[in-house]
Motif scaffolding. Structure first.
Motif, PDB file in Angstrom:
ATOM      1  N   VAL A   5       0.854  -1.187   0.000  1.00 14.10           N
ATOM      2  CA  VAL A   5       0.000   0.000   0.000  1.00 14.10           C
ATOM      3  C   VAL A   5       0.886   1.231   0.000  1.00 14.10           C
ATOM      4  CG1 VAL A   5      -1.781   1.292   1.205  1.00 14.10           C
ATOM      5  CG2 VAL A   5      -1.831  -1.206   1.241  1.00 14.10           C
ATOM      6  N   GLU A   6       0.748   2.035  -1.056  1.00  9.94           N
ATOM      7  CA  GLU A   6       1.522   3.261  -1.156  1.00  9.94           C
ATOM      8  C   GLU A   6       0.764   4.432  -0.543  1.00  9.94           C
ATOM      9  OE1 GLU A   6       2.070   1.209  -5.289  1.00  9.94           O
ATOM     10  OE2 GLU A   6       0.475   1.556  -3.829  1.00  9.94           O
ATOM     11  N   SER A   7       1.501   5.418  -0.120  1.00 13.89           N
ATOM     12  CA  SER A   7       0.908   6.656   0.377  1.00 13.89           C
ATOM     13  C   SER A   7       1.921   7.781   0.216  1.00 13.89           C
ATOM     14  CB  SER A   7       0.497   6.516   1.846  1.00 13.89           C
ATOM     15  OG  SER A   7       1.624   6.242   2.650  1.00 13.89           O
ATOM     16  N   GLY A   8       1.456   9.006   0.377  1.00 12.00           N
ATOM     17  CA  GLY A   8       2.355  10.148   0.349  1.00 12.00           C
ATOM     18  C   GLY A   8       2.303  10.995  -0.906  1.00 12.00           C
ATOM     19  N   GLY A   9       1.642  10.506  -1.945  1.00  8.98           N
ATOM     20  CA  GLY A   9       1.536  11.308  -3.152  1.00  8.98           C
ATOM     21  C   GLY A   9       0.726  12.577  -2.906  1.00  8.98           C
ATOM     22  N   ASP A  10       1.099  13.633  -3.624  1.00 10.40           N
ATOM     23  CA  ASP A  10       0.448  14.919  -3.384  1.00 10.40           C
ATOM     24  C   ASP A  10       0.746  15.863  -4.526  1.00 10.40           C
ATOM     25  OD1 ASP A  10       0.153  16.788  -0.239  1.00 10.40           O
ATOM     26  OD2 ASP A  10      -0.989  16.900  -2.108  1.00 10.40           O
ATOM     27  N   LEU A  11       0.140  17.031  -4.455  1.00 11.28           N
ATOM     28  CA  LEU A  11       0.433  18.128  -5.365  1.00 11.28           C
ATOM     29  C   LEU A  11       1.514  18.987  -4.713  1.00 11.28           C
ATOM     30  CD1 LEU A  11      -0.188  19.994  -7.805  1.00 11.28           C
ATOM     31  CD2 LEU A  11      -1.975  21.049  -6.382  1.00 11.28           C
ATOM     32  N   ASN A 113       6.661  -9.102  -8.621  1.00  5.06           N
ATOM     33  CA  ASN A 113       5.399  -9.791  -8.873  1.00  5.06           C
ATOM     34  C   ASN A 113       4.259  -9.366  -7.949  1.00  5.06           C
ATOM     35  OD1 ASN A 113       6.386 -10.935  -6.546  1.00  5.06           O
ATOM     36  ND2 ASN A 113       6.145 -13.045  -7.199  1.00  5.06           N
ATOM     37  N   VAL A 114       4.506  -8.430  -7.084  1.00  2.27           N
ATOM     38  CA  VAL A 114       3.453  -7.882  -6.239  1.00  2.27           C
ATOM     39  C   VAL A 114       3.475  -6.367  -6.398  1.00  2.27           C
ATOM     40  CG1 VAL A 114       2.507  -7.688  -3.910  1.00  2.27           C
ATOM     41  CG2 VAL A 114       3.748  -9.763  -4.590  1.00  2.27           C
ATOM     42  N   TRP A 115       2.323  -5.802  -6.607  1.00  2.00           N
ATOM     43  CA  TRP A 115       2.251  -4.372  -6.901  1.00  2.00           C
ATOM     44  C   TRP A 115       1.227  -3.683  -6.009  1.00  2.00           C
ATOM     45  CZ3 TRP A 115       5.224  -1.962 -10.735  1.00  2.00           C
ATOM     46  CH2 TRP A 115       6.007  -2.834 -11.493  1.00  2.00           C
ATOM     47  N   GLY A 116       1.513  -2.450  -5.682  1.00  2.00           N
ATOM     48  CA  GLY A 116       0.549  -1.635  -4.988  1.00  2.00           C
ATOM     49  C   GLY A 116      -0.393  -0.955  -5.968  1.00  2.00           C
ATOM     50  N   GLN A 117      -1.286  -0.166  -5.415  1.00  2.00           N
ATOM     51  CA  GLN A 117      -2.307   0.478  -6.233  1.00  2.00           C
ATOM     52  C   GLN A 117      -1.841   1.810  -6.812  1.00  2.00           C
ATOM     53  OE1 GLN A 117      -2.093   0.813  -3.004  1.00  2.00           O
ATOM     54  NE2 GLN A 117      -2.461   2.989  -2.641  1.00  2.00           N
ATOM     55  N   GLY A 118      -0.731   2.327  -6.332  1.00  2.00           N
ATOM     56  CA  GLY A 118      -0.185   3.577  -6.849  1.00  2.00           C
ATOM     57  C   GLY A 118      -0.602   4.785  -6.040  1.00  2.00           C
ATOM     58  N   THR A 119       0.251   5.788  -6.067  1.00  2.00           N
ATOM     59  CA  THR A 119      -0.050   7.062  -5.421  1.00  2.00           C
ATOM     60  C   THR A 119       0.364   8.184  -6.369  1.00  2.00           C
ATOM     61  OG1 THR A 119       0.221   8.358  -3.376  1.00  2.00           O
ATOM     62  CG2 THR A 119       2.169   7.197  -4.177  1.00  2.00           C
ATOM     63  N   PRO A 120      -0.509   9.144  -6.624  1.00  2.00           N
ATOM     64  CA  PRO A 120      -0.228  10.162  -7.630  1.00  2.00           C
ATOM     65  C   PRO A 120       0.626  11.300  -7.097  1.00  2.00           C
ATOM     66  CG  PRO A 120      -2.445  10.439  -6.801  1.00  2.00           C
ATOM     67  CD  PRO A 120      -1.903   9.236  -6.123  1.00  2.00           C
ATOM     68  N   VAL A 121       1.579  11.690  -7.905  1.00  2.04           N
ATOM     69  CA  VAL A 121       2.422  12.845  -7.606  1.00  2.04           C
ATOM     70  C   VAL A 121       2.262  13.851  -8.739  1.00  2.04           C
ATOM     71  CG1 VAL A 121       4.798  13.660  -7.366  1.00  2.04           C
ATOM     72  CG2 VAL A 121       4.092  11.507  -6.281  1.00  2.04           C
ATOM     73  N   THR A 122       1.927  15.062  -8.394  1.00  3.02           N
ATOM     74  CA  THR A 122       1.794  16.120  -9.379  1.00  3.02           C
ATOM     75  C   THR A 122       2.687  17.277  -8.977  1.00  3.02           C
ATOM     76  OG1 THR A 122      -0.515  15.508  -9.794  1.00  3.02           O
ATOM     77  CG2 THR A 122       0.207  17.677 -10.571  1.00  3.02           C
ATOM     78  N   VAL A 123       3.557  17.655  -9.898  1.00  4.17           N
ATOM     79  CA  VAL A 123       4.467  18.771  -9.648  1.00  4.17           C
ATOM     80  C   VAL A 123       4.017  19.922 -10.532  1.00  4.17           C
ATOM     81  CG1 VAL A 123       6.862  19.540  -9.588  1.00  4.17           C
ATOM     82  CG2 VAL A 123       6.305  17.123  -9.177  1.00  4.17           C
ATOM     83  N   SER A 124       3.618  20.989  -9.919  1.00  9.81           N
ATOM     84  CA  SER A 124       3.088  22.119 -10.678  1.00  9.81           C
ATOM     85  C   SER A 124       4.127  23.220 -10.807  1.00  9.81           C
ATOM     86  CB  SER A 124       1.853  22.685  -9.975  1.00  9.81           C
ATOM     87  OG  SER A 124       2.206  23.273  -8.742  1.00  9.81           O
ATOM     88  N   SER A 125       4.064  23.898 -11.947  1.00  6.81           N
ATOM     89  CA  SER A 125       4.973  25.009 -12.186  1.00  6.81           C
ATOM     90  C   SER A 125       4.237  26.323 -12.030  1.00  6.81           C
ATOM     91  CB  SER A 125       5.568  24.908 -13.595  1.00  6.81           C
ATOM     92  OG  SER A 125       4.550  24.832 -14.550  1.00  6.81           O
TER      93      SER A 125
END
Length: 125
Positions: A5-11, A113-125
């Motif tokens: 389980v991933e976490s921490g992604g953010d804008l 062979n085991v993957w999490g669901q992903g966490t989105p990272v967005t870097v804005s300019s």
């Protein structure tokens, strides 16, 4: 059953920092390698970094010393610290893992062979 389980992604703004976390459960020991990948919609998945059970890291050349991978075996956590983020770092970040026969396997040679669901990272300019 092994789960990630991933976490921490953010804008975040250009030049900022983030720390992603990957919580692993179900492994019976710390003999497993973990990798971070990222993917932009419409593009191929890109390997970013990996770490073996002994804590030896490897990084993609594109990271250019901006990212650091680490693991806390007691907590079954793997982290990806990201600094000096740019818009090119915008992606969904996935952690992946695989049990290994040795702590010291080269993590770049592992087929995950085991993957999490992903966490989105967005870097804005």
């Amino acid at each position: 059953q092994v789960q990630l389980v991933e976490s921490g992604g953010d804008l975040v703004q250009v030049g900022g920092s983030l720390r992603l976390a990957c919580a692993a459960s179900g492994f019976t020991s710390n003999k497993y390698a973990v990798a971070w990948f990222r993917q932009v919609p419409g593009k191929e998945r890109e390997w970013v970094s990996c770490i073996n059970g002994a804590g030896t890291p490897h990084y993609a050349d594109s990271i250019q010393d901006r990212f650091a991978i680490s693991r806390d075996n007691a907590k079954r956590m793997v982290y990806l610290s990201m600094d000096r983020l740019t818009p090119d770092d915008t992606a969904v970040y996935y952690c992946a893992a695989r049990a290994t026969a040795s702590f010291r396997v080269t993590c770049t040679s592992v087929t995950y062979n085991v993957w999490g669901q992903g966490t989105p990272v967005t870097v804005s300019s």
